[in-house]
Design a protein around this motif. Structure first.
Motif, short mmCIF file in Angstrom:
data_model
loop_
_atom_site.label_atom_id
_atom_site.label_comp_id
_atom_site.label_asym_id
_atom_site.label_seq_id
_atom_site.Cartn_x
_atom_site.Cartn_y
_atom_site.Cartn_z
N ASP A 160 0.82 -1.20 0.00
CA ASP A 160 0.00 0.00 0.00
C ASP A 160 0.86 1.26 0.00
N HIS A 163 1.83 2.56 -3.56
CA HIS A 163 0.85 3.33 -4.32
C HIS A 163 0.54 4.68 -3.67
N HIS A 168 0.50 5.33 -9.75
CA HIS A 168 0.63 4.24 -10.71
C HIS A 168 2.10 3.91 -10.97
#
Length: 516
Positions: A160, A163, A168
């Motif tokens: 996590d 990102h 992206h």
């Protein structure tokens, strides 16, 4: 951004803010068992080593090539250093003359500034005893246009942070093939060994596909494997003879797996291949050979390619073997006692976790590592063992001569030994063998002694269980697979019986679980 493969897990990343050389490896590793595949010895290493930044993910010898770094890599390059619990990586690089270190904080986005501009980077540092030789890592690089995630053979638990920090990901490099000695070296029936090998071959590719799905990058470059085995004694380990139980599949095999599961943006690269990216756009992919010849190296011409490669490298292999210590000599009992007993005495958690004496057959001599009593001794008549190794004595004499702190990163990855056990894998035993310094063993013993929060729960296929894997705290909602009453964590392939929570892979590590 330009990405050039330099072989195995190695890449040179060219950005408008400077070049980063990652994990360059060319010299044979692990007692000359491993060579890069395909051959990368013909690359211009002086040009590749003239870089602005150096990133070495960890100290495994197929990532940290001391000879190459010493001879060919710019010592003024800024080293992007992972945050590890022990300073071994920094110390080894400093010994080679590197003196400019950018010390990162685990999973924190940093901006590095140089004469050519600025880069955003992040290093995800894995610090459990099972991660490399006390540490493995993955690198994220963004030049404001293109974001590359070089995961090499690290196994991050939680992505996590990737990102949230970078959004992206455009290009993802990762391991998909084997880098272990199991099950090949184990003394077990041939049919069992074949079944375990087939299972491991598929699981490691399944794990890589799970990471690809989590990262969601536009382009994927399979890397960090497989090694090539050129010694005649080890040539059978290459995946060049249609063996479904071989754990060393190559890039083409994995790209086929990706396509079979709906992902057609995998890129085949060999040493010297260069890809040009701008954000999600791939502008070009160039190889040092015609495309059909590149593909043939991995398919129809693979066995012949390896045979030619072995012939070229025969003098290199012979020179490596000439540096090993002689097989014969004085008894190994006292040298092993002097080297290992102080480590045993400093590692209560690990010694108690091993729990049994371990047999070492060293040519004509047998030595016992008595972990319950923290001693190294001779065997007693009719003594039985739960764990045992048969290791050529010249390998043991060599690691003792060289004060090697890590048998896993030398003897075991060489596959030049045999092993046997009664019952499951013992993580404590292999951790002991990679922590043969005061600093390493203190960290590893303390890590095992820590308590971990397992209060969060998930529901998976009709079972309620703790969210975090009892092994290395992987998120079981992402890596857990239930088949009947068995849970498999695909991060490392560990398994549990969901009826009672018992670990089927190793001692301890019970899982909190119940049927809904």
């Amino acid at each position: 951004m330009q990405v050039t493969s330099v072989g195995h897990a190695g890449f040179r990343i060219e950005t408008r803010a400077g070049s980063i050389l990652c994990d360059p490896w060319v010299n044979p590793a692990y007692f000359a068992s491993w060579f890069p595949f395909p051959d990368n010895s013909g690359l211009d290493w002086d040009a590749l080593g003239d870089c602005d930044y150096l990133y070495v993910s960890h100290l495994h010898k197929d990532h940290f090539d001391a000879k190459l770094l010493a001879k060919h890599v710019n010592k003024d390059a800024v080293v992007l250093l992972p945050e590890y619990p022990v300073p071994d990586l920094r110390d080894e690089l400093a010994k080679l003359g590197f003196h400019r270190f950018f010390e990162t904080t685990d999973s924190v986005k940093h901006r590095v500034s140089g004469p050519k501009g600025e880069l955003d980077i992040m290093i995800i540092a894995l610090r459990a005893p099972a991660d490399g030789p006390i540490g493995d890592s993955a690198l994220v690089v963004s030049d404001g246009d293109t974001t590359v995630f070089n995961m090499n053979d690290a196994r991050p638990v939680d992505l996590d942070v990737l990102h949230s920090a970078f959004g992206h990901v455009d290009v993802h490099m990762l391991q998909y093939s084997g880098a272990i000695w199991y099950p090949m070296v184990y003394d077990m029936p041939a049919r069992a060994k074949e079944a375990f090998g087939t299972q491991k071959r598929q699981r490691q590719m399944d794990r890589a596909r799970q990471y690809i799905a989590q990262v969601g990058a536009t382009w994927v470059i399979p890397s960090a494997g497989p090694p090539c085995f050129l010694d005649p004694e080890l040539r059978h380990l290459n995946d060049d003879h249609g063996d479904p139980a071989n754990i060393f599949p190559d890039q083409v095999v994995f790209l086929d797996q990706m396509r079979a599961h709906g992902h057609d943006r995998g890129l085949l690269m060999m040493p010297g291949s260069t890809a040009e990216f701008s954000g999600t756009q791939l502008h070009s992919l160039r190889h040092p050979l015609p495309t059909e010849q590149v593909e043939a190296i991995f398919t129809t011409a693979k066995a012949d390619y390896i045979a030619d490669y072995a012939a070229r490298m025969a003098p290199v292999l012979a020179a490596e073997k000439a540096h090993w210590a002689p097989a014969a000599g004085e008894s190994l009992l006292e040298p092993l006692r002097a080297a290992l007993e102080p480590i045993m005495l400093a590692s209560d958690e690990i010694c108690d976790g091993i729990g049994y004496p371990v047999e070492l057959r060293l040519g004509p001599q047998t030595v016992v590592l008595d972990f319950p009593k923290r001693t190294v001794r001779e065997p007693v008549p009719d003594e039985k063992f739960r764990y045992g190794f048969e290791i050529p004595p010249e390998l043991v004499r060599t690691v003792l001569r060289d004060n090697e702190p890590d048998w896993v990163n030398t003897i075991f990855l060489s596959t030049r030994f045999k092993a046997w056990r009664v019952g499951g894998y013992n993580e404590y035993l292999y951790t002991f063998f990679k922590c043969l310094t005061d600093e390493r063993i203190a960290y590893a013993d303390g890590w095992f002694a820590e308590t971990h929060d397992d209060t969060a729960s998930i529901t998976l296929d009709g079972w309620q269980m703790q969210r975090r894997c009892p092994h290395l705290k992987a998120d079981l909602s992402k890596f857990g697979v239930v088949e009947g009453n068995t849970l498999t964590c695909n991060l490392h392939g560990w398994q549990w019986n969901l009826e009672n929570g018992r670990c089927l892979t190793a001692r301890g590590h019970e899982l909190r679980c119940s049927r809904l």
